[in-house]
Scaffold this motif. Sequence first.
Motif, mmCIF file in Angstrom:
data_model
loop_
_atom_site.group_PDB
_atom_site.id
_atom_site.type_symbol
_atom_site.label_atom_id
_atom_site.label_comp_id
_atom_site.label_asym_id
_atom_site.label_seq_id
_atom_site.Cartn_x
_atom_site.Cartn_y
_atom_site.Cartn_z
ATOM 1 N N VAL A 96 0.857 -1.173 0.000
ATOM 2 C CA VAL A 96 0.000 0.000 0.000
ATOM 3 C C VAL A 96 0.896 1.227 0.000
ATOM 4 N N THR A 97 0.719 2.068 -0.983
ATOM 5 C CA THR A 97 1.506 3.291 -1.059
ATOM 6 C C THR A 97 0.871 4.356 -0.183
ATOM 7 N N ILE A 98 1.679 4.961 0.664
ATOM 8 C CA ILE A 98 1.185 6.027 1.532
ATOM 9 C C ILE A 98 1.683 7.343 0.946
ATOM 10 N N PRO A 99 0.770 8.234 0.617
ATOM 11 C CA PRO A 99 1.178 9.481 -0.031
ATOM 12 C C PRO A 99 1.980 10.366 0.920
ATOM 13 N N ASP A 100 2.840 11.192 0.323
ATOM 14 C CA ASP A 100 3.663 12.110 1.109
ATOM 15 C C ASP A 100 2.919 13.380 1.498
ATOM 16 N N GLN A 101 1.883 13.745 0.750
ATOM 17 C CA GLN A 101 1.171 14.978 1.057
ATOM 18 C C GLN A 101 0.376 14.812 2.359
ATOM 19 N N PRO A 102 0.155 15.906 3.077
ATOM 20 C CA PRO A 102 -0.554 15.850 4.361
ATOM 21 C C PRO A 102 -1.991 15.354 4.187
ATOM 22 N N TYR A 103 -2.476 14.735 5.239
ATOM 23 C CA TYR A 103 -3.861 14.277 5.245
ATOM 24 C C TYR A 103 -4.806 15.467 5.312
ATOM 25 N N ASP A 104 -6.017 15.265 4.858
ATOM 26 C CA ASP A 104 -7.060 16.285 4.946
ATOM 27 C C ASP A 104 -7.362 16.537 6.421
ATOM 28 N N SER A 105 -7.183 17.762 6.894
ATOM 29 C CA SER A 105 -7.403 18.069 8.306
ATOM 30 C C SER A 105 -8.863 17.861 8.712
ATOM 31 N N GLY A 106 -9.783 17.815 7.756
ATOM 32 C CA GLY A 106 -11.185 17.565 8.062
ATOM 33 C C GLY A 106 -11.410 16.170 8.634
ATOM 34 N N LEU A 107 -10.460 15.269 8.439
ATOM 35 C CA LEU A 107 -10.586 13.921 8.995
ATOM 36 C C LEU A 107 -10.494 13.927 10.517
ATOM 37 N N TRP A 108 -9.934 14.971 11.078
ATOM 38 C CA TRP A 108 -9.651 14.994 12.503
ATOM 39 C C TRP A 108 -10.548 15.961 13.277
#
Length: 89
Positions: free
Chosen positions: A61-73
């Motif tokens: 599974v490739t994990i992207p380098d860009q930050p996660y969407d802050s709306g998830l938190w």
Amino acid sequence: MTAAQRCVDDLARSISRLEQHIGTGLEIRRVRSDAEHLRESLSLLRAATPDAAPAPLTEMVTIPDQPYDSGLWNDVDDEGLGAKDRHAP
């Protein structure tokens, strides 16, 4: 089986180091004997078990380098992270 064999080999090496440290006595001979019985039992188990196909490799599974969407938190507490408008000491 391979992992178990590695552990038994590590145990044998550890017992040898322990024997050098505390010397040869009845107790260390018993531990060495128990480890040898374990090695023999593992060998018998390996001989009795039909060769199973190796476990299939799981898909990477490739994990992207860009930050996660802050709306998830939005629905979680920032416990231990401090307040958003202040920084840690």
